[in-house]
Design an enzyme around this catalytic site. Sequence first.
Site, mmCIF file in Angstrom:
data_model
loop_
_atom_site.group_PDB
_atom_site.id
_atom_site.type_symbol
_atom_site.label_atom_id
_atom_site.label_comp_id
_atom_site.label_asym_id
_atom_site.label_seq_id
_atom_site.Cartn_x
_atom_site.Cartn_y
_atom_site.Cartn_z
ATOM 1 N N PRO A 1 7.927 2.062 2.617
ATOM 2 C CA PRO A 1 9.349 2.365 2.819
ATOM 3 C C PRO A 1 10.225 1.436 1.992
ATOM 4 C CG PRO A 1 8.426 1.253 4.741
ATOM 5 C CD PRO A 1 7.288 1.546 3.834
ATOM 6 N N LEU A 2 11.175 2.026 1.267
ATOM 7 C CA LEU A 2 12.006 1.272 0.323
ATOM 8 C C LEU A 2 13.468 1.672 0.486
ATOM 9 C CD1 LEU A 2 9.636 1.871 -2.694
ATOM 10 C CD2 LEU A 2 10.212 -0.411 -1.842
ATOM 11 N N THR A 3 14.280 0.772 1.022
ATOM 12 C CA THR A 3 15.713 1.035 1.120
ATOM 13 C C THR A 3 16.301 1.114 -0.283
ATOM 14 O OG1 THR A 3 15.943 -0.018 3.268
ATOM 15 C CG2 THR A 3 17.917 0.098 1.909
ATOM 16 N N ALA B 1 13.717 2.947 5.686
ATOM 17 C CA ALA B 1 14.288 2.591 6.987
ATOM 18 C C ALA B 1 15.507 3.465 7.271
ATOM 19 C CB ALA B 1 14.672 1.118 6.994
ATOM 20 N N GLN C 1 10.481 6.335 8.592
ATOM 21 C CA GLN C 1 10.513 5.038 9.260
ATOM 22 C C GLN C 1 11.758 4.944 10.148
ATOM 23 O OE1 GLN C 1 11.374 1.184 7.299
ATOM 24 N NE2 GLN C 1 9.280 0.611 7.877
ATOM 25 N N HIS D 1 9.620 0.787 12.852
ATOM 26 C CA HIS D 1 9.854 -0.408 12.032
ATOM 27 C C HIS D 1 9.947 -1.637 12.938
ATOM 28 C CE1 HIS D 1 10.891 -2.926 8.812
ATOM 29 N NE2 HIS D 1 11.934 -2.288 8.296
ATOM 30 N N ASN E 1 10.285 -7.288 9.173
ATOM 31 C CA ASN E 1 11.339 -7.709 8.234
ATOM 32 C C ASN E 1 12.650 -8.162 8.866
ATOM 33 O OD1 ASN E 1 9.493 -7.172 6.277
ATOM 34 N ND2 ASN E 1 10.457 -5.299 5.536
ATOM 35 N N TYR F 1 14.377 -7.062 11.508
ATOM 36 C CA TYR F 1 15.279 -6.114 12.155
ATOM 37 C C TYR F 1 15.019 -6.131 13.658
ATOM 38 C CZ TYR F 1 16.150 -5.125 7.308
ATOM 39 O OH TYR F 1 16.476 -5.273 5.983
ATOM 40 N N ARG G 1 4.965 -0.770 11.770
ATOM 41 C CA ARG G 1 4.929 -1.776 10.708
ATOM 42 C C ARG G 1 5.291 -3.143 11.266
ATOM 43 N NH1 ARG G 1 8.188 -2.407 4.910
ATOM 44 N NH2 ARG G 1 6.304 -2.557 3.643
ATOM 45 N N ASN H 1 15.514 -12.381 6.280
ATOM 46 C CA ASN H 1 16.457 -12.278 7.404
ATOM 47 C C ASN H 1 16.306 -13.439 8.390
ATOM 48 O OD1 ASN H 1 18.009 -10.017 6.713
ATOM 49 N ND2 ASN H 1 16.505 -8.587 7.568
ATOM 50 N N GLY I 1 5.090 -0.885 -2.796
ATOM 51 C CA GLY I 1 6.538 -0.786 -2.732
ATOM 52 C C GLY I 1 7.166 -0.700 -4.105
#
Length: 357
Positions: A23-25, A56, A98, A174, A177, A179, A226, A234, A313
């Site tokens: 998954p790639l924002t 995401a 995701q 998700h 990372n 979140y 994930r 973050n 990614g």
Amino acid sequence: MSNLFTPVQLGAVALDNRVLMAPLTRSRADAGHIPSELMVEHYAQRASAGLIIAEATMVMEHGSAFVNEPGIYSDAQVEAWQKVTEAVHAKGGKIFLQLWHGGRACHPDLNGGRVPVAPSAIAITNDEVHTPEGKKAYTVPRALEDAEIPAIVEGFAQAARKAKRAGFDGVEVHGANGYLLDQFLRDGSNQRQGPYGGSIENRARLLLEVLDAVTGVWGADRVGVRLSPLNSFNSMKDSDPAGLSAWLAKRLNDFDLAYLHLMRSDFLGEQQGDVVNPVRQHYRGKLILNMGYNAEESSEVIAAEQADAIAFGVPFIANPDLVERLKQSAELNEPDPSTFYTPGAAGYTDYPTLQSA
């Protein structure tokens, strides 16, 4: 012997190969967090991946942590995602969505002035957030009340139902990372008391409740999760990432998920350690590994049965035909980081394939 290019079964989903798109924002959604026509083209270009794990995606309104990331809480978003899934399926691809809540990574400027929520009132300090007015410091979030948490769980369940309507093959929760779900998991960001704080069991409670809700919609064999126990992105830290990883690996066996997707290292290089072996030792299901793998290492890891697939990614950003390039040991296109989060086709849908080069 299995390698990157052999088929694999992840739960109910049969994949043609083990080269997965992470998954790639990319911030290419339209106003209202609605997936754009560019996104339809982008994902269809990459349909040769064994599985695309789409970026995401906001499970609830007012949970924006980026400019122009997509959502899955409105009918308009569902209809737009349907175009994406139809385009990927038309090319023989498989695609999961995701499901994501940004937690303290959200910002008032992106959410109508609303203060972000988190397990504890602790702000992200090692980065700034992109807003319509430029980069700004993250704000101190509001600690969620225990009584508010069921609404978060229901938000994930509602998003799972809408993802099914949109035609996805499954969903990935998700929990990585930095979140919201990851914020609850790790003790650097979760310093609350009560049923959602303190012990690993309590800190994992929200993730497990979300998985209960989402698997109730899809069935566990079409749900992945994930995790990133080492990643300091973050402002994330945990006092015992290996212990957290082992505990989660054991507990996740109870779900019989399609897969566990594990990020093996730290984006920023601040934290070192081994989370792969504790997970592999205890997790009995299908394991996807991610971060910094090349074709040679990936095939070695799969042949040694340390993982069942590898998620790529950044290489997928610049190489829509990454599977074929890896298979042929062909040169890869170099990605342009200046276009990772900018609007438009440049650096998104205009990278050449081997056929077009």
